[in-house]
Design a protein around this motif. Structure first.
Motif, PDB file in Angstrom:
ATOM      1  N   SER A   1      -1.913   5.123   5.020  1.00  9.80           N
ATOM      2  CA  SER A   1      -2.074   5.435   6.220  1.00  9.80           C
ATOM      3  C   SER A   1      -1.882   4.228   7.066  1.00  9.80           C
ATOM      4  CB  SER A   1      -3.423   5.909   6.675  1.00  9.80           C
ATOM      5  OG  SER A   1      -3.958   7.202   6.147  1.00  9.80           O
ATOM      6  N   LEU A   2      -2.355   2.777   6.810  1.00  6.56           N
ATOM      7  CA  LEU A   2      -2.017   1.676   7.530  1.00  6.56           C
ATOM      8  C   LEU A   2      -0.605   1.751   7.689  1.00  6.56           C
ATOM      9  CD1 LEU A   2      -4.391  -0.750   5.629  1.00  6.56           C
ATOM     10  CD2 LEU A   2      -4.761   0.027   7.764  1.00  6.56           C
ATOM     11  N   VAL A   3       0.137   1.935   6.678  1.00  4.82           N
ATOM     12  CA  VAL A   3       1.734   1.589   6.893  1.00  4.82           C
ATOM     13  C   VAL A   3       2.247   2.845   7.778  1.00  4.82           C
ATOM     14  CG1 VAL A   3       4.001   2.197   5.786  1.00  4.82           C
ATOM     15  CG2 VAL A   3       2.228   0.986   4.504  1.00  4.82           C
ATOM     16  N   ALA A   4       1.822   3.973   7.815  1.00  2.00           N
ATOM     17  CA  ALA A   4       2.171   5.132   8.776  1.00  2.00           C
ATOM     18  C   ALA A   4       1.932   4.714  10.339  1.00  2.00           C
ATOM     19  CB  ALA A   4       1.530   6.482   8.446  1.00  2.00           C
ATOM     20  N   ASP A   5       0.622   4.012  10.592  1.00  6.17           N
ATOM     21  CA  ASP A   5       0.261   3.607  11.749  1.00  6.17           C
ATOM     22  C   ASP A   5       1.372   2.654  12.137  1.00  6.17           C
ATOM     23  OD1 ASP A   5      -2.053   5.085  11.760  1.00  6.17           O
ATOM     24  OD2 ASP A   5      -3.335   3.683  11.266  1.00  6.17           O
ATOM     25  N   VAL A   6       1.800   1.790  11.624  1.00  2.00           N
ATOM     26  CA  VAL A   6       2.701   0.714  12.070  1.00  2.00           C
ATOM     27  C   VAL A   6       4.030   1.375  12.068  1.00  2.00           C
ATOM     28  CG1 VAL A   6       4.056  -1.497  11.177  1.00  2.00           C
ATOM     29  CG2 VAL A   6       1.414  -1.073  10.880  1.00  2.00           C
ATOM     30  N   ALA A   7       4.224   2.126  11.367  1.00  2.58           N
ATOM     31  CA  ALA A   7       5.739   2.875  11.310  1.00  2.58           C
ATOM     32  C   ALA A   7       5.692   3.952  12.637  1.00  2.58           C
ATOM     33  CB  ALA A   7       5.981   3.873   9.995  1.00  2.58           C
ATOM     34  N   ASP A   8       4.415   4.511  13.136  1.00  3.97           N
ATOM     35  CA  ASP A   8       4.398   5.257  14.212  1.00  3.97           C
ATOM     36  C   ASP A   8       4.679   4.108  15.327  1.00  3.97           C
ATOM     37  OD1 ASP A   8       4.202   7.594  13.133  1.00  3.97           O
ATOM     38  OD2 ASP A   8       2.126   7.761  13.055  1.00  3.97           O
ATOM     39  N   HIS A   9       4.047   3.057  15.436  1.00  4.83           N
ATOM     40  CA  HIS A   9       4.120   2.329  16.548  1.00  4.83           C
ATOM     41  C   HIS A   9       5.545   1.618  16.624  1.00  4.83           C
ATOM     42  CE1 HIS A   9      -0.504   1.816  16.588  1.00  4.83           C
ATOM     43  NE2 HIS A   9      -0.003   1.615  17.898  1.00  4.83           N
TER      44      HIS A   9
ATOM     45  N   ILE B   1       8.223  -3.388   6.672  1.00  9.57           N
ATOM     46  CA  ILE B   1       6.887  -3.121   6.913  1.00  9.57           C
ATOM     47  C   ILE B   1       6.231  -3.669   5.694  1.00  9.57           C
ATOM     48  CG2 ILE B   1       4.708  -1.725   6.893  1.00  9.57           C
ATOM     49  CD1 ILE B   1       6.358   0.251   8.645  1.00  9.57           C
ATOM     50  N   ILE B   2       5.261  -4.660   5.785  1.00 11.85           N
ATOM     51  CA  ILE B   2       4.630  -5.263   4.771  1.00 11.85           C
ATOM     52  C   ILE B   2       3.292  -4.413   4.544  1.00 11.85           C
ATOM     53  CG2 ILE B   2       3.524  -7.464   3.704  1.00 11.85           C
ATOM     54  CD1 ILE B   2       6.603  -7.459   4.223  1.00 11.85           C
ATOM     55  N   LEU B   3       3.109  -4.108   3.385  1.00 14.73           N
ATOM     56  CA  LEU B   3       1.640  -3.575   2.907  1.00 14.73           C
ATOM     57  C   LEU B   3       0.892  -4.422   2.112  1.00 14.73           C
ATOM     58  CD1 LEU B   3      -0.612  -1.339   2.843  1.00 14.73           C
ATOM     59  CD2 LEU B   3       0.588  -0.181   0.761  1.00 14.73           C
ATOM     60  N   VAL B   4      -0.302  -5.014   2.581  1.00 13.42           N
ATOM     61  CA  VAL B   4      -1.028  -6.097   1.885  1.00 13.42           C
ATOM     62  C   VAL B   4      -2.023  -5.383   1.082  1.00 13.42           C
ATOM     63  CG1 VAL B   4      -2.873  -8.023   2.225  1.00 13.42           C
ATOM     64  CG2 VAL B   4      -0.571  -7.801   3.618  1.00 13.42           C
ATOM     65  N   MET B   5      -2.315  -5.317   0.003  1.00  8.00           N
ATOM     66  CA  MET B   5      -3.281  -4.742  -0.827  1.00  8.00           C
ATOM     67  C   MET B   5      -3.916  -5.584  -1.817  1.00  8.00           C
ATOM     68  SD  MET B   5      -0.652  -1.969  -2.728  1.00  8.00           S
ATOM     69  CE  MET B   5      -1.575  -1.901  -4.017  1.00  8.00           C
ATOM     70  N   GLY B   6      -4.824  -6.235  -1.427  1.00  7.62           N
ATOM     71  CA  GLY B   6      -5.677  -7.265  -2.307  1.00  7.62           C
ATOM     72  C   GLY B   6      -7.163  -7.189  -2.025  1.00  7.62           C
ATOM     73  N   THR B   7      -7.695  -8.346  -1.928  1.00 10.14           N
ATOM     74  CA  THR B   7      -9.104  -8.267  -1.513  1.00 10.14           C
ATOM     75  C   THR B   7      -9.209  -7.765  -0.087  1.00 10.14           C
ATOM     76  OG1 THR B   7      -9.471 -10.579  -2.674  1.00 10.14           O
ATOM     77  CG2 THR B   7     -11.261 -10.048  -1.058  1.00 10.14           C
ATOM     78  N   GLY B   8      -8.418  -7.834   0.573  1.00 14.12           N
ATOM     79  CA  GLY B   8      -8.540  -6.929   2.040  1.00 14.12           C
ATOM     80  C   GLY B   8      -7.194  -6.316   2.190  1.00 14.12           C
ATOM     81  N   SER B   9      -6.911  -5.497   3.097  1.00 10.58           N
ATOM     82  CA  SER B   9      -5.854  -4.891   3.238  1.00 10.58           C
ATOM     83  C   SER B   9      -5.495  -4.963   4.825  1.00 10.58           C
ATOM     84  CB  SER B   9      -6.162  -3.389   2.963  1.00 10.58           C
ATOM     85  OG  SER B   9      -7.098  -2.775   3.945  1.00 10.58           O
ATOM     86  N   ALA B  10      -3.996  -4.822   4.828  1.00 11.52           N
ATOM     87  CA  ALA B  10      -3.448  -4.680   6.269  1.00 11.52           C
ATOM     88  C   ALA B  10      -1.818  -4.133   6.090  1.00 11.52           C
ATOM     89  CB  ALA B  10      -3.410  -6.058   6.872  1.00 11.52           C
ATOM     90  N   SER B  11      -1.562  -3.882   7.105  1.00 10.00           N
ATOM     91  CA  SER B  11       0.015  -3.469   7.139  1.00 10.00           C
ATOM     92  C   SER B  11       0.557  -4.233   8.452  1.00 10.00           C
ATOM     93  CB  SER B  11       0.507  -1.882   7.296  1.00 10.00           C
ATOM     94  OG  SER B  11       1.807  -1.912   7.422  1.00 10.00           O
ATOM     95  N   PHE B  12       1.764  -4.680   8.356  1.00 10.51           N
ATOM     96  CA  PHE B  12       2.553  -5.516   9.319  1.00 10.51           C
ATOM     97  C   PHE B  12       4.102  -5.063   9.226  1.00 10.51           C
ATOM     98  CE2 PHE B  12       3.760  -9.823  11.440  1.00 10.51           C
ATOM     99  CZ  PHE B  12       3.334  -9.366  12.757  1.00 10.51           C
ATOM    100  N   GLY B  13       4.410  -4.971  10.257  1.00 14.13           N
ATOM    101  CA  GLY B  13       6.066  -4.811  10.499  1.00 14.13           C
ATOM    102  C   GLY B  13       6.922  -5.166  11.557  1.00 14.13           C
ATOM    103  N   ARG B  14       8.092  -4.748  11.582  1.00  6.93           N
ATOM    104  CA  ARG B  14       8.919  -5.286  12.598  1.00  6.93           C
ATOM    105  C   ARG B  14      10.044  -4.048  12.564  1.00  6.93           C
ATOM    106  NH1 ARG B  14      10.944  -9.857  10.255  1.00  6.93           N
ATOM    107  NH2 ARG B  14      12.230  -8.674   8.858  1.00  6.93           N
TER     108      ARG B  14
END
Length: 303
Positions: free
Chosen positions: A234-242, A117-130
């Motif tokens: 919480s973004l990471v947790a959402d991806v982890a749950d999915h 899982i990638i946590l992007v924490m910059g100007t914007g934010s996001a999490s993306f995982g596999r």
């Protein structure tokens, strides 16, 4: 020998790597942002061309030597924008195969094989995982109007609101005075006008002020960053749950311009992540997203 260009345009700057077919990096250069959804296709392509031409000059090559181009760019999730960028890059690098990824896809490819899982924490934010089955999931990354919680943009917005609430008569808090100084404004009306008209140039700039204040013990700054850390986790947790990874081991990589800028913020994020995904192994990407984009393009070209 074949040569490949890879780009990472996931934030306020664009990174370019020039690699050969043996996966050696021959040059690494940088230019301005290249998110076409924010600055338009023409400006995004201009930034890509700028750092590509610099890399080619360093290596003593010309554009016609490039056989493949991989671009991991924010703002290309919509098919029509991806197509527009693909066509524009095809015009710039004629004869080369073109692969356009989102910045999140490039970052995840940079994590290597296996669950991540990638946590992007910059100007914007996001999490993306596999997960191990190759299924992917995403949380956030849709812009400040509907997401980007915990980002530099969000932190700056919260800091201005807190500074305005903390005014006593005409007197500003220490954090408020630091924000005014950073923005070179003498009146809050000036800050509010700029925040309404050019928010991308206002809110993210305040993050270093908040980070420094938090490390110096400012309670308001610390609360802002503590909330941001919870939002990011919480973004990471959402991806982890999915992906059914909440109780599994996986690589968790933090990327972006706010990571490593504040001792307090880093501690808050790691603590929040350990609570949300206790089995995650916080680590680094195997290669840079720009290198990963180049390797994806190389594979597509070979196919």
């Amino acid at each position: 020998m074949r040569y490949i260009l890879g780009f990472d345009g996931g934030g306020t700057k664009t990174e370019c790597v020039l690699m050969n077919s043996a996966d050696q990096v021959l040059a690494r250069t940088f230019a301005g942002p290249s998110n076409p959804s924010r600055i338009g296709v023409e400006n995004a392509v201009r930034a890509i061309e700028e750092c590509a031409d610099t890399a080619l000059r360093e290596a003593g090559l010309e554009r016609r030597a490039i056989s493949a181009v991989g671009a991991g760019l924010a703002g290309t999730a919509k098919p029509e924008m991806k197509d527009s960028m693909s066509r524009a890059l095809g015009e710039c690098f004629r004869g080369a195969s073109i692969t356009v990824l989102t910045d999140l896809e490039a970052a995840l490819a940079a994590a290597g094989e296996g669950p991540a899982i990638i946590l992007v924490m910059g100007t914007g934010s996001a999490s993306f995982g596999r997960n191990a089955n190759g299924e992917v999931a995403r949380a956030g990354g849709y812009g400040p109007s509907s997401s980007d919680q915990g980002s530099a943009y969000d932190i700056g917005r919260r800091a201005i609101a807190a500074a305005l609430r903390g005014r006593v008569g005409e007197a500003d808090s220490l954090l408020g005075r630091q924000i005014l100084e950073e923005l070179r404004c003498t009146e809050w009306s000036m800050v509010q006008h700029r925040a309404q008209t050019i928010p991308d140039e206002v809110f993210p700039r305040i993050f270093p002020v908040v980070a420094g204040a938090a490390d110096a013990g400012d309670a308001i700054a610390q609360e802002i960053l503590a909330q941001a850390a919870r939002d990011l986790a919480s973004l990471v947790a959402d991806v982890a749950d999915h992906l059914a990874l909440r109780s599994s081991e996986f690589l968790l990589a933090k990327i972006g311009g706010t990571s490593g800028r504040s001792r307090f913020f880093d501690e808050q994020i790691d603590s929040a992540l350990k609570q949300m995904v206790p089995c995650a192994q916080i680590g680094k990407l195997r290669v840079s997203p720009a290198e990963a984009a180049a390797l994806v393009a190389k594979g597509s070209d070979a196919g």
